[in-house]
Design a protein around this motif. Sequence first.
Motif, PDB file in Angstrom:
ATOM      1  N   THR A 167       0.813  -1.225   0.000  1.00 41.54           N
ATOM      2  CA  THR A 167       0.000   0.000   0.000  1.00 41.54           C
ATOM      3  C   THR A 167       0.844   1.271   0.000  1.00 41.54           C
ATOM      4  OG1 THR A 167      -0.196   0.012   2.432  1.00 41.54           O
ATOM      5  CG2 THR A 167      -1.909  -1.151   1.177  1.00 41.54           C
ATOM      6  N   LEU A 168       2.148   1.154  -0.068  1.00 40.49           N
ATOM      7  CA  LEU A 168       3.002   2.347  -0.067  1.00 40.49           C
ATOM      8  C   LEU A 168       2.617   3.284  -1.211  1.00 40.49           C
ATOM      9  CD1 LEU A 168       6.541   0.845   0.682  1.00 40.49           C
ATOM     10  CD2 LEU A 168       5.023   2.060   2.243  1.00 40.49           C
ATOM     11  N   GLY A 169       2.498   4.564  -0.892  1.00 46.58           N
ATOM     12  CA  GLY A 169       2.167   5.574  -1.887  1.00 46.58           C
ATOM     13  C   GLY A 169       0.686   5.732  -2.155  1.00 46.58           C
ATOM     14  N   GLN A 170      -0.137   4.866  -1.565  1.00 42.59           N
ATOM     15  CA  GLN A 170      -1.584   4.948  -1.802  1.00 42.59           C
ATOM     16  C   GLN A 170      -2.247   5.880  -0.785  1.00 42.59           C
ATOM     17  OE1 GLN A 170      -3.504   1.104  -2.290  1.00 42.59           O
ATOM     18  NE2 GLN A 170      -1.664   0.212  -3.190  1.00 42.59           N
ATOM     19  N   VAL A 171      -3.362   6.462  -1.188  1.00 37.87           N
ATOM     20  CA  VAL A 171      -4.101   7.385  -0.329  1.00 37.87           C
ATOM     21  C   VAL A 171      -4.701   6.614   0.853  1.00 37.87           C
ATOM     22  CG1 VAL A 171      -6.062   8.975  -0.221  1.00 37.87           C
ATOM     23  CG2 VAL A 171      -4.603   8.908  -2.257  1.00 37.87           C
ATOM     24  N   LYS A 172      -4.446   7.102   2.054  1.00 30.83           N
ATOM     25  CA  LYS A 172      -4.864   6.366   3.250  1.00 30.83           C
ATOM     26  C   LYS A 172      -6.372   6.145   3.316  1.00 30.83           C
ATOM     27  CE  LYS A 172      -1.055   7.444   6.388  1.00 30.83           C
ATOM     28  NZ  LYS A 172      -0.688   8.041   7.685  1.00 30.83           N
ATOM     29  N   THR A 173      -7.144   7.154   2.971  1.00 29.23           N
ATOM     30  CA  THR A 173      -8.595   6.992   3.056  1.00 29.23           C
ATOM     31  C   THR A 173      -9.088   5.912   2.096  1.00 29.23           C
ATOM     32  OG1 THR A 173      -8.789   8.894   1.559  1.00 29.23           O
ATOM     33  CG2 THR A 173      -9.128   9.298   3.908  1.00 29.23           C
ATOM     34  N   GLU A 174      -8.460   5.825   0.934  1.00 27.76           N
ATOM     35  CA  GLU A 174      -8.864   4.804  -0.031  1.00 27.76           C
ATOM     36  C   GLU A 174      -8.468   3.410   0.449  1.00 27.76           C
ATOM     37  OE1 GLU A 174      -7.174   5.924  -3.757  1.00 27.76           O
ATOM     38  OE2 GLU A 174      -8.344   7.792  -3.918  1.00 27.76           O
ATOM     39  N   VAL A 175      -7.271   3.288   1.021  1.00 30.38           N
ATOM     40  CA  VAL A 175      -6.834   2.003   1.558  1.00 30.38           C
ATOM     41  C   VAL A 175      -7.748   1.564   2.699  1.00 30.38           C
ATOM     42  CG1 VAL A 175      -4.957   0.760   2.708  1.00 30.38           C
ATOM     43  CG2 VAL A 175      -4.433   2.421   0.911  1.00 30.38           C
ATOM     44  N   MET A 176      -8.062   2.506   3.593  1.00 37.92           N
ATOM     45  CA  MET A 176      -8.911   2.173   4.737  1.00 37.92           C
ATOM     46  C   MET A 176     -10.315   1.789   4.290  1.00 37.92           C
ATOM     47  SD  MET A 176      -8.311   2.188   8.124  1.00 37.92           S
ATOM     48  CE  MET A 176      -9.103   0.589   8.344  1.00 37.92           C
ATOM     49  N   ALA A 177     -10.850   2.483   3.311  1.00 36.57           N
ATOM     50  CA  ALA A 177     -12.186   2.160   2.804  1.00 36.57           C
ATOM     51  C   ALA A 177     -12.206   0.746   2.221  1.00 36.57           C
ATOM     52  CB  ALA A 177     -12.623   3.176   1.755  1.00 36.57           C
ATOM     53  N   ARG A 178     -11.141   0.360   1.530  1.00 40.95           N
ATOM     54  CA  ARG A 178     -11.066  -1.000   0.986  1.00 40.95           C
ATOM     55  C   ARG A 178     -10.991  -2.028   2.114  1.00 40.95           C
ATOM     56  NH1 ARG A 178      -7.203   1.239  -2.663  1.00 40.95           N
ATOM     57  NH2 ARG A 178      -5.534   0.066  -1.635  1.00 40.95           N
ATOM     58  N   MET A 179     -10.217  -1.720   3.141  1.00 41.83           N
ATOM     59  CA  MET A 179     -10.122  -2.628   4.282  1.00 41.83           C
ATOM     60  C   MET A 179     -11.476  -2.810   4.951  1.00 41.83           C
ATOM     61  SD  MET A 179      -6.515  -1.634   6.149  1.00 41.83           S
ATOM     62  CE  MET A 179      -6.889  -2.754   7.516  1.00 41.83           C
ATOM     63  N   VAL A 180     -12.179  -1.705   5.155  1.00 43.39           N
ATOM     64  CA  VAL A 180     -13.511  -1.775   5.779  1.00 43.39           C
ATOM     65  C   VAL A 180     -14.433  -2.646   4.941  1.00 43.39           C
ATOM     66  CG1 VAL A 180     -15.565  -0.428   6.363  1.00 43.39           C
ATOM     67  CG2 VAL A 180     -13.289   0.420   6.990  1.00 43.39           C
ATOM     68  N   HIS A 181     -14.392  -2.474   3.630  1.00 44.64           N
ATOM     69  CA  HIS A 181     -15.258  -3.261   2.751  1.00 44.64           C
ATOM     70  C   HIS A 181     -14.913  -4.746   2.830  1.00 44.64           C
ATOM     71  CE1 HIS A 181     -17.920  -4.116  -0.606  1.00 44.64           C
ATOM     72  NE2 HIS A 181     -16.948  -4.817  -1.164  1.00 44.64           N
ATOM     73  N   GLU A 182     -13.629  -5.069   2.933  1.00 49.14           N
ATOM     74  CA  GLU A 182     -13.224  -6.464   3.066  1.00 49.14           C
ATOM     75  C   GLU A 182     -13.711  -7.058   4.376  1.00 49.14           C
ATOM     76  OE1 GLU A 182     -11.330  -8.708   1.106  1.00 49.14           O
ATOM     77  OE2 GLU A 182     -11.893  -7.293  -0.465  1.00 49.14           O
ATOM     78  N   ILE A 183     -13.706  -6.257   5.439  1.00 48.52           N
ATOM     79  CA  ILE A 183     -14.141  -6.719   6.757  1.00 48.52           C
ATOM     80  C   ILE A 183     -15.655  -6.833   6.822  1.00 48.52           C
ATOM     81  CG2 ILE A 183     -14.266  -6.056   9.198  1.00 48.52           C
ATOM     82  CD1 ILE A 183     -11.499  -4.679   8.724  1.00 48.52           C
ATOM     83  N   ASN A 184     -16.349  -5.785   6.363  1.00 49.32           N
ATOM     84  CA  ASN A 184     -17.806  -5.742   6.459  1.00 49.32           C
ATOM     85  C   ASN A 184     -18.374  -5.038   5.225  1.00 49.32           C
ATOM     86  OD1 ASN A 184     -20.494  -5.635   7.167  1.00 49.32           O
ATOM     87  ND2 ASN A 184     -20.227  -4.114   8.785  1.00 49.32           N
ATOM     88  N   ALA A 244     -15.301   8.211   2.554  1.00 53.92           N
ATOM     89  CA  ALA A 244     -13.866   8.434   2.680  1.00 53.92           C
ATOM     90  C   ALA A 244     -13.485   9.713   1.941  1.00 53.92           C
ATOM     91  CB  ALA A 244     -13.090   7.241   2.128  1.00 53.92           C
ATOM     92  N   ARG A 245     -12.830  10.623   2.641  1.00 57.25           N
ATOM     93  CA  ARG A 245     -12.442  11.895   2.043  1.00 57.25           C
ATOM     94  C   ARG A 245     -10.966  12.174   2.312  1.00 57.25           C
ATOM     95  NH1 ARG A 245     -16.816  10.968   0.567  1.00 57.25           N
ATOM     96  NH2 ARG A 245     -18.691  12.273   0.562  1.00 57.25           N
ATOM     97  N   ARG A 246     -10.228  12.405   1.235  1.00 55.45           N
ATOM     98  CA  ARG A 246      -8.866  12.879   1.409  1.00 55.45           C
ATOM     99  C   ARG A 246      -8.928  14.394   1.552  1.00 55.45           C
ATOM    100  NH1 ARG A 246      -3.536  12.446  -2.620  1.00 55.45           N
ATOM    101  NH2 ARG A 246      -2.036  13.065  -0.987  1.00 55.45           N
ATOM    102  N   VAL A 247      -8.663  14.874   2.740  1.00 56.26           N
ATOM    103  CA  VAL A 247      -8.831  16.299   3.004  1.00 56.26           C
ATOM    104  C   VAL A 247      -7.843  16.739   4.082  1.00 56.26           C
ATOM    105  CG1 VAL A 247     -10.651  15.862   4.719  1.00 56.26           C
ATOM    106  CG2 VAL A 247     -10.492  18.101   3.651  1.00 56.26           C
ATOM    107  N   PHE A 248      -7.323  17.932   3.912  1.00 54.45           N
ATOM    108  CA  PHE A 248      -6.472  18.545   4.927  1.00 54.45           C
ATOM    109  C   PHE A 248      -7.333  19.527   5.712  1.00 54.45           C
ATOM    110  CE2 PHE A 248      -3.259  21.966   6.002  1.00 54.45           C
ATOM    111  CZ  PHE A 248      -2.782  21.297   7.126  1.00 54.45           C
TER     112      PHE A 248
END
Length: 255
Positions: free
Chosen positions: A71-88, A95-99
Amino acid sequence: MERHARLRLLLGEEGLGRLKDATVMVIGLGGVGSACAEALARSGVGTLILLDRDVVEESNINRQALAFTSTLGQVKTEVMARMVHEINPACVTHARRVFLTPDNVADTLDALPRPDYVLDCIDTVSQKLAIAHWCASHAVPLLSSMGAANRLDPAQLQFSNLRKTAVCPLTKVIRLECKKRRIKGVEVLYSTEPPQKPGAPGARTKGESLGSMSYMPPIMGQMIAGKVIRRLSGLEPMPRPPRLYRSREEALAAQ
Protein backbone atom coordinates in the motif's frame (compact mmCIF):
# COMPACT_ATOMS: atom_id res chain seq x y z
CA MET A 1 -24.53 -12.84 10.18
CA GLU A 2 -21.91 -15.42 11.07
CA ARG A 3 -19.18 -12.77 11.05
CA HIS A 4 -20.88 -11.14 14.05
CA ALA A 5 -21.75 -14.34 15.91
CA ARG A 6 -19.21 -13.79 18.70
CA LEU A 7 -20.30 -10.17 19.08
CA ARG A 8 -23.92 -11.25 19.38
CA LEU A 9 -23.09 -13.35 22.44
CA LEU A 10 -22.06 -10.20 24.31
CA LEU A 11 -24.16 -7.48 22.71
CA GLY A 12 -27.34 -9.31 21.72
CA GLU A 13 -29.44 -8.43 18.71
CA GLU A 14 -30.38 -5.05 20.15
CA GLY A 15 -26.76 -4.04 20.69
CA LEU A 16 -25.76 -5.18 17.22
CA GLY A 17 -28.71 -3.29 15.78
CA ARG A 18 -27.63 -0.10 17.51
CA LEU A 19 -24.14 -0.42 16.08
CA LYS A 20 -25.54 -1.09 12.61
CA ASP A 21 -27.59 2.12 12.85
CA ALA A 22 -24.65 4.19 14.12
CA THR A 23 -22.47 6.64 12.20
CA VAL A 24 -18.95 7.21 13.48
CA MET A 25 -16.48 9.76 12.12
CA VAL A 26 -12.77 8.91 12.42
CA ILE A 27 -10.52 11.89 11.76
CA GLY A 28 -6.93 10.85 11.10
CA LEU A 29 -5.91 7.39 9.91
CA GLY A 30 -2.46 7.09 11.44
CA GLY A 31 -1.46 4.56 14.06
CA VAL A 32 -4.38 5.44 16.35
CA GLY A 33 -7.05 6.15 13.75
CA SER A 34 -6.44 3.19 11.43
CA ALA A 35 -6.60 0.69 14.31
CA CYS A 36 -9.71 2.44 15.61
CA ALA A 37 -11.47 2.34 12.23
CA GLU A 38 -10.60 -1.34 11.79
CA ALA A 39 -12.08 -2.25 15.17
CA LEU A 40 -15.24 -0.25 14.45
CA ALA A 41 -15.65 -2.04 11.12
CA ARG A 42 -15.22 -5.45 12.79
CA SER A 43 -17.84 -4.49 15.39
CA GLY A 44 -20.54 -3.97 12.78
CA VAL A 45 -20.81 -0.16 12.85
CA GLY A 46 -23.10 0.66 9.93
CA THR A 47 -21.54 3.87 8.63
CA LEU A 48 -17.96 5.11 8.90
CA ILE A 49 -16.74 8.55 7.87
CA LEU A 50 -12.98 8.43 7.25
CA LEU A 51 -10.92 11.62 6.91
CA ASP A 52 -7.18 11.96 6.32
CA ARG A 53 -4.89 13.91 4.00
CA ASP A 54 -1.90 11.59 3.66
CA VAL A 55 -0.60 8.69 1.61
CA VAL A 56 0.99 5.60 3.12
CA GLU A 57 4.72 6.00 3.73
CA GLU A 58 7.32 3.40 4.60
CA SER A 59 7.81 4.90 8.06
CA ASN A 60 4.13 4.12 8.79
CA ILE A 61 4.61 0.36 8.55
CA ASN A 62 5.76 -0.08 12.16
CA ARG A 63 2.41 1.00 13.65
CA GLN A 64 -0.43 1.70 11.18
CA ALA A 65 -3.06 -0.92 10.39
CA LEU A 66 -3.27 0.13 6.75
CA ALA A 67 0.47 0.31 6.06
CA PHE A 68 1.99 -2.56 4.08
CA THR A 69 4.61 -2.81 1.37
CA SER A 70 1.72 -3.25 -1.06
CA THR A 71 0.00 0.00 0.00
CA LEU A 72 3.00 2.35 -0.07
CA GLY A 73 2.17 5.57 -1.89
CA GLN A 74 -1.58 4.95 -1.80
CA VAL A 75 -4.10 7.39 -0.33
CA LYS A 76 -4.86 6.37 3.25
CA THR A 77 -8.60 6.99 3.06
CA GLU A 78 -8.86 4.80 -0.03
CA VAL A 79 -6.83 2.00 1.56
CA MET A 80 -8.91 2.17 4.74
CA ALA A 81 -12.19 2.16 2.80
CA ARG A 82 -11.07 -1.00 0.99
CA MET A 83 -10.12 -2.63 4.28
CA VAL A 84 -13.51 -1.77 5.78
CA HIS A 85 -15.26 -3.26 2.75
CA GLU A 86 -13.22 -6.46 3.07
CA ILE A 87 -14.14 -6.72 6.76
CA ASN A 88 -17.81 -5.74 6.46
CA PRO A 89 -19.21 -5.17 2.94
CA ALA A 90 -22.44 -3.86 4.46
CA CYS A 91 -20.67 -0.91 6.10
CA VAL A 92 -21.28 2.38 4.29
CA THR A 93 -18.08 4.43 4.05
CA HIS A 94 -17.61 8.11 3.30
CA ALA A 95 -13.87 8.43 2.68
CA ARG A 96 -12.44 11.90 2.04
CA ARG A 97 -8.87 12.88 1.41
CA VAL A 98 -8.83 16.30 3.00
CA PHE A 99 -6.47 18.55 4.93
CA LEU A 100 -8.50 20.04 7.75
CA THR A 101 -7.70 23.55 8.88
CA PRO A 102 -9.45 25.85 11.35
CA ASP A 103 -10.91 27.64 8.33
CA ASN A 104 -12.44 24.61 6.59
CA VAL A 105 -13.39 22.25 9.44
CA ALA A 106 -16.96 23.54 9.70
CA ASP A 107 -17.68 23.44 5.97
CA THR A 108 -16.05 20.02 5.56
CA LEU A 109 -17.84 18.34 8.46
CA ASP A 110 -21.17 20.05 7.76
CA ALA A 111 -21.16 18.56 4.25
CA LEU A 112 -20.95 15.00 5.58
CA PRO A 113 -23.65 12.87 7.27
CA ARG A 114 -24.15 13.90 10.89
CA PRO A 115 -22.17 11.47 13.06
CA ASP A 116 -23.29 9.93 16.32
CA TYR A 117 -19.69 10.14 17.52
CA VAL A 118 -16.53 11.95 16.39
CA LEU A 119 -13.15 10.36 17.10
CA ASP A 120 -10.25 12.79 16.84
CA CYS A 121 -7.13 10.73 16.08
CA ILE A 122 -4.87 13.49 14.77
CA ASP A 123 -1.92 15.22 16.44
CA THR A 124 -2.12 18.83 15.27
CA VAL A 125 -3.25 21.28 17.94
CA SER A 126 -5.10 23.77 15.71
CA GLN A 127 -7.08 20.97 14.04
CA LYS A 128 -7.96 19.33 17.35
CA LEU A 129 -9.27 22.62 18.70
CA ALA A 130 -11.35 23.28 15.57
CA ILE A 131 -12.86 19.77 15.77
CA ALA A 132 -13.66 20.22 19.46
CA HIS A 133 -15.35 23.56 18.71
CA TRP A 134 -17.41 21.99 15.91
CA CYS A 135 -18.54 19.13 18.16
CA ALA A 136 -19.45 21.57 20.92
CA SER A 137 -21.38 23.75 18.48
CA HIS A 138 -23.29 20.75 17.06
CA ALA A 139 -23.75 18.79 20.32
CA VAL A 140 -21.91 15.74 18.94
CA PRO A 141 -20.03 13.44 21.36
CA LEU A 142 -16.26 13.62 20.94
CA LEU A 143 -13.41 11.41 22.09
CA SER A 144 -9.95 12.79 21.39
CA SER A 145 -6.63 10.94 21.45
CA MET A 146 -3.64 12.67 22.97
CA GLY A 147 0.04 11.93 22.42
CA ALA A 148 1.24 8.35 21.87
CA ALA A 149 4.74 9.27 20.69
CA ASN A 150 7.72 8.59 22.97
CA ARG A 151 5.67 6.41 25.32
CA LEU A 152 6.41 2.79 26.15
CA ASP A 153 3.79 1.59 28.65
CA PRO A 154 0.16 1.12 27.51
CA ALA A 155 -0.86 0.35 31.11
CA GLN A 156 -0.56 4.09 31.79
CA LEU A 157 -3.24 5.04 29.26
CA GLN A 158 -6.50 6.32 30.72
CA PHE A 159 -9.70 8.11 29.77
CA SER A 160 -10.34 11.46 31.41
CA ASN A 161 -12.00 14.81 31.15
CA LEU A 162 -9.39 17.09 29.60
CA ARG A 163 -9.36 19.44 32.59
CA LYS A 164 -8.31 16.58 34.90
CA THR A 165 -5.27 15.50 32.87
CA ALA A 166 -1.64 15.85 33.88
CA VAL A 167 1.87 14.93 32.71
CA CYS A 168 1.07 14.80 28.97
CA PRO A 169 2.47 17.93 27.24
CA LEU A 170 -0.18 17.81 24.50
CA THR A 171 -3.06 17.78 26.98
CA LYS A 172 -1.58 20.84 28.69
CA VAL A 173 -1.57 22.81 25.46
CA ILE A 174 -5.06 21.65 24.43
CA ARG A 175 -6.42 22.35 27.91
CA LEU A 176 -5.14 25.94 27.88
CA GLU A 177 -6.38 26.59 24.35
CA CYS A 178 -9.82 25.12 25.08
CA LYS A 179 -10.09 27.45 28.05
CA LYS A 180 -9.33 30.42 25.80
CA ARG A 181 -12.02 29.26 23.39
CA ARG A 182 -14.48 28.50 26.23
CA ILE A 183 -14.79 24.81 25.27
CA LYS A 184 -15.49 22.45 28.15
CA GLY A 185 -16.31 18.78 28.62
CA VAL A 186 -13.76 17.33 26.16
CA GLU A 187 -13.07 13.65 26.84
CA VAL A 188 -9.59 12.35 26.00
CA LEU A 189 -7.49 9.22 26.08
CA TYR A 190 -4.02 10.14 27.29
CA SER A 191 -0.92 8.68 28.91
CA THR A 192 0.22 9.44 32.45
CA GLU A 193 3.70 8.23 31.46
CA PRO A 194 6.31 10.99 31.12
CA PRO A 195 7.45 10.94 27.47
CA GLN A 196 10.91 9.69 26.57
CA LYS A 197 13.35 12.16 24.99
CA PRO A 198 14.89 10.38 22.01
CA GLY A 199 16.92 11.88 19.20
CA ALA A 200 19.96 14.09 19.07
CA PRO A 201 20.03 17.47 20.83
CA GLY A 202 18.40 20.11 18.68
CA ALA A 203 16.21 17.64 16.77
CA ARG A 204 13.15 19.43 15.40
CA THR A 205 11.27 17.27 12.89
CA LYS A 206 8.90 14.46 13.86
CA GLY A 207 11.20 11.93 12.26
CA GLU A 208 14.08 13.14 14.43
CA SER A 209 12.29 13.57 17.76
CA LEU A 210 9.05 11.54 17.93
CA GLY A 211 9.64 7.82 18.38
CA SER A 212 6.70 5.43 18.21
CA MET A 213 6.44 1.85 19.42
CA SER A 214 4.60 -0.63 17.20
CA TYR A 215 1.97 -1.32 19.87
CA MET A 216 1.21 2.05 21.51
CA PRO A 217 -0.84 3.87 18.82
CA PRO A 218 -2.84 0.73 17.86
CA ILE A 219 -3.66 0.06 21.53
CA MET A 220 -4.90 3.63 21.87
CA GLY A 221 -7.03 3.18 18.76
CA GLN A 222 -8.47 -0.10 20.04
CA MET A 223 -9.22 1.46 23.43
CA ILE A 224 -11.05 4.38 21.81
CA ALA A 225 -13.02 2.02 19.58
CA GLY A 226 -13.86 -0.18 22.56
CA LYS A 227 -15.19 2.74 24.58
CA VAL A 228 -17.35 3.94 21.69
CA ILE A 229 -18.62 0.44 20.83
CA ARG A 230 -19.72 -0.11 24.43
CA ARG A 231 -21.52 3.20 24.49
CA LEU A 232 -23.21 3.00 21.09
CA SER A 233 -24.38 -0.57 21.74
CA GLY A 234 -25.97 0.41 25.05
CA LEU A 235 -23.54 -1.33 27.41
CA GLU A 236 -22.46 2.04 28.81
CA PRO A 237 -24.27 5.39 28.91
CA MET A 238 -23.52 7.91 26.17
CA PRO A 239 -21.50 10.90 27.37
CA ARG A 240 -22.51 14.51 27.30
CA PRO A 241 -21.01 16.25 24.23
CA PRO A 242 -18.44 19.00 24.74
CA ARG A 243 -20.01 22.42 25.07
CA LEU A 244 -19.29 26.11 24.81
CA TYR A 245 -19.69 28.25 27.88
CA ARG A 246 -20.24 31.99 27.98
CA SER A 247 -17.77 34.44 29.43
CA ARG A 248 -18.75 36.32 32.59
CA GLU A 249 -19.41 39.42 30.51
CA GLU A 250 -21.66 37.52 28.09
CA ALA A 251 -23.57 35.91 30.93
CA LEU A 252 -24.17 39.28 32.59
CA ALA A 253 -25.26 40.85 29.30
CA ALA A 254 -27.80 38.07 28.78
CA GLN A 255 -29.50 38.73 32.12
